[in-house]
Design a protein around this motif. Sequence first.
Motif, PDB file in Angstrom:
ATOM      1  N   GLU A  41      53.751  22.486  40.887  1.00  0.00           N
ATOM      2  CA  GLU A  41      53.924  23.732  41.638  1.00  0.00           C
ATOM      3  C   GLU A  41      52.643  24.572  41.614  1.00  0.00           C
ATOM      4  O   GLU A  41      52.230  25.132  42.631  1.00  0.00           O
ATOM      5  N   ASP A  73      61.820  21.907  44.497  1.00  0.00           N
ATOM      6  CA  ASP A  73      63.104  22.619  44.497  1.00  0.00           C
ATOM      7  C   ASP A  73      64.265  21.645  44.348  1.00  0.00           C
ATOM      8  O   ASP A  73      65.203  21.903  43.583  1.00  0.00           O
ATOM      9  N   ARG A  76      64.592  20.424  40.869  1.00  0.00           N
ATOM     10  CA  ARG A  76      65.108  21.471  39.980  1.00  0.00           C
ATOM     11  C   ARG A  76      66.560  21.822  40.283  1.00  0.00           C
ATOM     12  O   ARG A  76      67.128  22.709  39.647  1.00  0.00           O
ATOM     13  N   GLY A  77      67.152  21.174  41.259  1.00  0.00           N
ATOM     14  CA  GLY A  77      68.547  21.471  41.600  1.00  0.00           C
ATOM     15  C   GLY A  77      68.709  22.769  42.366  1.00  0.00           C
ATOM     16  O   GLY A  77      69.722  23.445  42.216  1.00  0.00           O
ATOM     17  N   GLU A  78      67.733  23.093  43.210  1.00  0.00           N
ATOM     18  CA  GLU A  78      67.762  24.325  44.015  1.00  0.00           C
ATOM     19  C   GLU A  78      67.751  23.976  45.502  1.00  0.00           C
ATOM     20  O   GLU A  78      66.765  24.236  46.211  1.00  0.00           O
ATOM     21  N   PRO A  79      68.858  23.403  45.998  1.00  0.00           N
ATOM     22  CA  PRO A  79      68.859  22.958  47.393  1.00  0.00           C
ATOM     23  C   PRO A  79      68.744  24.096  48.412  1.00  0.00           C
ATOM     24  O   PRO A  79      68.201  23.893  49.499  1.00  0.00           O
ATOM     25  N   GLY A  80      69.223  25.275  48.088  1.00  0.00           N
ATOM     26  CA  GLY A  80      69.107  26.396  49.019  1.00  0.00           C
ATOM     27  C   GLY A  80      67.655  26.764  49.275  1.00  0.00           C
ATOM     28  O   GLY A  80      67.246  26.984  50.427  1.00  0.00           O
ATOM     29  N   LEU A  81      66.878  26.824  48.218  1.00  0.00           N
ATOM     30  CA  LEU A  81      65.452  27.115  48.355  1.00  0.00           C
ATOM     31  C   LEU A  81      64.746  25.961  49.068  1.00  0.00           C
ATOM     32  O   LEU A  81      63.888  26.180  49.938  1.00  0.00           O
ATOM     33  N   ALA A  82      65.117  24.726  48.738  1.00  0.00           N
ATOM     34  CA  ALA A  82      64.531  23.564  49.418  1.00  0.00           C
ATOM     35  C   ALA A  82      64.828  23.623  50.913  1.00  0.00           C
ATOM     36  O   ALA A  82      63.940  23.375  51.739  1.00  0.00           O
TER      37      ALA A  82
END
Length: 185
Positions: A41, A73, A76-82
């Motif tokens: 990152e 993302d 890291r398990g952040e699909p909304g941000l992805a």
Amino acid sequence: MARALLRDFVEDAGQPARDVSHAMLELGHLARAEGDLVEAERLYHEAWRLQRGLPLVAPQYQAIVITARAEIDLARGEPGLARARLTEAMRLALGARDMPVIGKVAVGVAGLAQAGGDPGRAAVMLGAAQRLAGTRDASNADWSARRAALRAALGDEAFATAVARGLGMPRAEALALVDPGAPPG
């Protein structure tokens, strides 16, 4: 060896910022492949910072950097941000009419489907990504890893059938399928 060469290049104050940015992007890919998401990152952020102030920055390059950050993302398990990042990356790639970059972003969108528990849809998206890009990008580590994971999840025959479905789509249908802003399903 490659990492050492890239680091030497990045640390050479005489190198143009645009070229250093590309080297940092590649270093970020290497860090991410090794699971060092923090370093990846940082490198992606720095790669974009170096480009941001330059004249004539290609939107395709920005789309590639944003897509790489979306892959972090997803890891890291952040699909909304992805999804938000991939929506921006796709907007840039479509605006540039760069089909190989659209295909690269589409591989990230397939990652959203995979992360959402829909490996069949993700495999169709990989086929659509290949169709849009004009070829399977064997140099794209995300593409290769996603293909292997989806093949393992679906089995050889179901995976091949799903990819073939995406490959056979008309261009407009393939683009609609890999639209990260569209509702899943």
